[in-house]
Design a protein around this motif. Structure first.
Motif, PDB file in Angstrom:
ATOM      1  N   UNK A  47       0.845  -1.196   0.000  1.00 43.92           N
ATOM      2  CA  UNK A  47       0.000   0.000   0.000  1.00 43.92           C
ATOM      3  C   UNK A  47       0.880   1.246   0.000  1.00 43.92           C
ATOM      4  N   UNK A  48       0.530   2.199  -0.828  1.00 45.34           N
ATOM      5  CA  UNK A  48       1.169   3.520  -0.822  1.00 45.34           C
ATOM      6  C   UNK A  48       0.062   4.553  -0.680  1.00 45.34           C
ATOM      7  N   UNK A  49       0.334   5.598   0.085  1.00 41.50           N
ATOM      8  CA  UNK A  49      -0.694   6.629   0.243  1.00 41.50           C
ATOM      9  C   UNK A  49      -0.075   8.019   0.186  1.00 41.50           C
ATOM     10  N   UNK A  50      -0.879   8.945  -0.269  1.00 44.12           N
ATOM     11  CA  UNK A  50      -0.495  10.352  -0.331  1.00 44.12           C
ATOM     12  C   UNK A  50      -1.437  11.136   0.559  1.00 44.12           C
ATOM     13  N   UNK A  51      -0.887  11.842   1.532  1.00 42.50           N
ATOM     14  CA  UNK A  51      -1.685  12.719   2.358  1.00 42.50           C
ATOM     15  C   UNK A  51      -1.741  14.077   1.683  1.00 42.50           C
ATOM     16  N   UNK A  52      -2.885  14.365   1.091  1.00 38.62           N
ATOM     17  CA  UNK A  52      -3.046  15.590   0.324  1.00 38.62           C
ATOM     18  C   UNK A  52      -2.953  16.815   1.236  1.00 38.62           C
ATOM     19  N   UNK A  53      -3.334  16.653   2.498  1.00 35.07           N
ATOM     20  CA  UNK A  53      -3.371  17.778   3.430  1.00 35.07           C
ATOM     21  C   UNK A  53      -1.988  18.361   3.677  1.00 35.07           C
ATOM     22  N   UNK A  54      -1.018  17.501   3.960  1.00 29.51           N
ATOM     23  CA  UNK A  54       0.333  17.978   4.282  1.00 29.51           C
ATOM     24  C   UNK A  54       1.369  17.487   3.274  1.00 29.51           C
ATOM     25  N   UNK A  55       0.906  16.919   2.146  1.00 34.76           N
ATOM     26  CA  UNK A  55       1.798  16.592   1.026  1.00 34.76           C
ATOM     27  C   UNK A  55       2.865  15.572   1.427  1.00 34.76           C
ATOM     28  N   UNK A  56       2.440  14.509   2.093  1.00 32.40           N
ATOM     29  CA  UNK A  56       3.376  13.479   2.551  1.00 32.40           C
ATOM     30  C   UNK A  56       3.028  12.139   1.914  1.00 32.40           C
ATOM     31  N   UNK A  57       4.073  11.315   1.709  1.00 29.73           N
ATOM     32  CA  UNK A  57       3.896  10.005   1.061  1.00 29.73           C
ATOM     33  C   UNK A  57       4.377   8.901   2.000  1.00 29.73           C
ATOM     34  N   UNK A  58       3.632   7.776   2.027  1.00 27.52           N
ATOM     35  CA  UNK A  58       3.957   6.655   2.901  1.00 27.52           C
ATOM     36  C   UNK A  58       3.747   5.341   2.156  1.00 27.52           C
ATOM     37  N   UNK A  59       4.485   4.300   2.572  1.00 32.06           N
ATOM     38  CA  UNK A  59       4.269   2.951   2.042  1.00 32.06           C
ATOM     39  C   UNK A  59       4.175   1.968   3.204  1.00 32.06           C
ATOM     40  N   UNK A  60       3.535   0.842   2.954  1.00 28.46           N
ATOM     41  CA  UNK A  60       3.348  -0.172   3.988  1.00 28.46           C
ATOM     42  C   UNK A  60       3.155  -1.519   3.301  1.00 28.46           C
ATOM     43  N   UNK A  61       3.473  -2.600   4.019  1.00 28.82           N
ATOM     44  CA  UNK A  61       3.342  -3.960   3.477  1.00 28.82           C
ATOM     45  C   UNK A  61       2.462  -4.806   4.386  1.00 28.82           C
ATOM     46  N   UNK A  62       1.781  -5.781   3.771  1.00 33.64           N
ATOM     47  CA  UNK A  62       0.876  -6.672   4.512  1.00 33.64           C
ATOM     48  C   UNK A  62       0.974  -8.086   3.944  1.00 33.64           C
ATOM     49  N   UNK A  63       0.759  -9.062   4.814  1.00 33.69           N
ATOM     50  CA  UNK A  63       0.875 -10.459   4.394  1.00 33.69           C
ATOM     51  C   UNK A  63      -0.439 -11.035   3.855  1.00 33.69           C
ATOM     52  N   UNK A  64      -1.571 -10.520   4.318  1.00 31.01           N
ATOM     53  CA  UNK A  64      -2.856 -11.055   3.883  1.00 31.01           C
ATOM     54  C   UNK A  64      -3.753  -9.947   3.355  1.00 31.01           C
ATOM     55  N   UNK A 138       7.331  -2.579  -2.228  1.00 32.93           N
ATOM     56  CA  UNK A 138       6.576  -1.360  -1.946  1.00 32.93           C
ATOM     57  C   UNK A 138       6.717  -0.328  -3.062  1.00 32.93           C
ATOM     58  N   UNK A 139       7.785  -0.458  -3.853  1.00 36.62           N
ATOM     59  CA  UNK A 139       7.968   0.468  -4.971  1.00 36.62           C
ATOM     60  C   UNK A 139       6.865   0.307  -6.014  1.00 36.62           C
ATOM     61  N   UNK A 140       6.264  -0.891  -6.096  1.00 35.20           N
ATOM     62  CA  UNK A 140       5.191  -1.113  -7.070  1.00 35.20           C
ATOM     63  C   UNK A 140       3.919  -0.348  -6.680  1.00 35.20           C
ATOM     64  N   UNK A 141       3.613  -0.344  -5.388  1.00 38.68           N
ATOM     65  CA  UNK A 141       2.447   0.418  -4.931  1.00 38.68           C
ATOM     66  C   UNK A 141       2.666   1.911  -5.142  1.00 38.68           C
ATOM     67  N   UNK A 142       3.903   2.376  -4.873  1.00 43.52           N
ATOM     68  CA  UNK A 142       4.212   3.785  -5.068  1.00 43.52           C
ATOM     69  C   UNK A 142       4.142   4.153  -6.549  1.00 43.52           C
ATOM     70  N   UNK A 143       4.588   3.244  -7.408  1.00 45.27           N
ATOM     71  CA  UNK A 143       4.532   3.488  -8.849  1.00 45.27           C
ATOM     72  C   UNK A 143       3.085   3.551  -9.333  1.00 45.27           C
ATOM     73  N   UNK A 144       2.221   2.694  -8.771  1.00 41.85           N
ATOM     74  CA  UNK A 144       0.800   2.733  -9.117  1.00 41.85           C
ATOM     75  C   UNK A 144       0.191   4.068  -8.706  1.00 41.85           C
ATOM     76  N   UNK A 145       0.530   4.528  -7.502  1.00 40.11           N
ATOM     77  CA  UNK A 145       0.018   5.811  -7.026  1.00 40.11           C
ATOM     78  C   UNK A 145       0.501   6.951  -7.918  1.00 40.11           C
ATOM     79  N   UNK A 146       1.789   6.941  -8.259  1.00 44.15           N
ATOM     80  CA  UNK A 146       2.347   7.996  -9.121  1.00 44.15           C
ATOM     81  C   UNK A 146       1.720   7.967 -10.506  1.00 44.15           C
ATOM     82  N   UNK A 147       1.489   6.778 -11.036  1.00 43.97           N
ATOM     83  CA  UNK A 147       0.872   6.647 -12.352  1.00 43.97           C
ATOM     84  C   UNK A 147      -0.531   7.252 -12.348  1.00 43.97           C
TER      85      UNK A 147
END
Length: 290
Positions: A47-64, A138-147
């Motif tokens: 998962x990658x997310x962009x916080x539009x409020x403060x312009x911050x980017x985060x990534x996270x991983x999950x097993x299920x 996690x780079x794949x989720x970030x790439x999806x978000x950027x795309x």
């Protein structure tokens, strides 16, 4: 003198979506989340997310898929972008749609070469400086978000200098049913914030404080050191109630510093923005000297 009307070149500069339209006084984190599946060689779900409020980017991983679903439900993003090759795309889409009303859920293609796209977007030759944030799939989720952002908000990608790896291993995973039963965000009496745990406990006076307090409730920690530190602070300000009231009075005049700084860094620099920042710093350090 009359001007001659001419056909001029036009283009779409941005697409206004539920997440990208925010008020200046927003007291909540406003997220766009992108999720993808990378297989067992990584941590399965990213998962990658962009916080539009403060312009911050985060990534996270999950097993299920259950874990990433709980994460999305807890974040309550305004938009969720699902990779078109996500195995449980239909299932997770329906579950999120039923549980998160008002959230825009869409599917989108991640690029064929995630690393190449991110190098272009970030203007770097290697992603090594981003560390764990862009490793282990996690780079794949970030790439999806950027795309996706290239399509709706291309200006959002102009000055990305940092992506954070969201490590919340000590946090308790609360699903949407548990949060409703505990009335964390909304009460069952009126289905509103008013009589919920958040509504009763939230005594914050700034937008930043409101966002952080909500984040603490949504991600309750199991780390005893953090809990002891919080309890020590509460005990200290309980004893020094006059100081606590003075700080609260000062904060009532405080502007949203994270939002101002992100605006100056990533959006546009204006005299008004610098004036607000100067006022906030004078307020903080002036009272610190007193």
């Amino acid at each position: 003198e009359a001007k001659v009307w001419q056909i001029v070149e036009r283009q779409v500069t941005q697409v206004i979506t539920p997440a990208t339209f925010i008020q200046e006084s927003a007291k909540e984190f406003t997220y766009i989340a992108a999720i993808t599946y990378t297989g067992a060689e990584h941590t399965n779900y990213q998962c990658a997310r962009w916080d539009v409020t403060v312009w911050a980017y985060f990534t996270h991983s999950f097993r299920t898929v259950e874990d990433i679903t709980k994460h999305i439900q807890r974040l309550q993003p305004r938009e969720v972008v699902i990779d078109i090759d996500f195995p449980e795309r239909t299932t997770i889409r329906e579950e999120l749609k039923n549980q998160m009303h008002g959230c825009l859920i869409s599917t989108y293609d991640k690029p064929a070469d995630s690393t190449a796209l991110l190098r272009v977007v970030f203007g770097v030759q290697t992603l090594a400086n981003f560390g764990k944030a862009l490793e282990d799939g996690r780079e794949h989720a970030m790439a999806l978000l950027c795309n996706y952002l290239q399509h709706i908000q291309p200006h959002a990608l102009q000055t990305i200098v940092r992506v954070q790896y969201d490590m919340q291993d000590d946090a308790v995973m609360l699903d949407i049913v548990t949060m409703r039963n505990l009335e964390v965000m909304t009460s069952q009496y009126e289905w509103s914030k008013k009589y919920s745990l958040l509504g009763v406990l939230d005594q914050t006076v700034t937008a930043l404080g409101a966002r952080l307090f909500k984040d603490v409730l949504l991600h309750p920690t199991q780390n005893m050191d953090i809990l002891h530190t919080r309890q020590a602070h509460i005990a200290d300000y309980t004893e020094r109630s006059s100081d606590a009231k003075h700080i609260q009075w000062v904060l009532r005049s405080m502007v949203d510093m994270p939002k101002i700084i992100s605006t100056l860094l990533y959006k546009k620099t204006t005299p008004t923005g610098f004036g607000k920042l100067r006022y906030a710093l004078e307020l903080v350090y002036g009272n610190e000297e007193k």
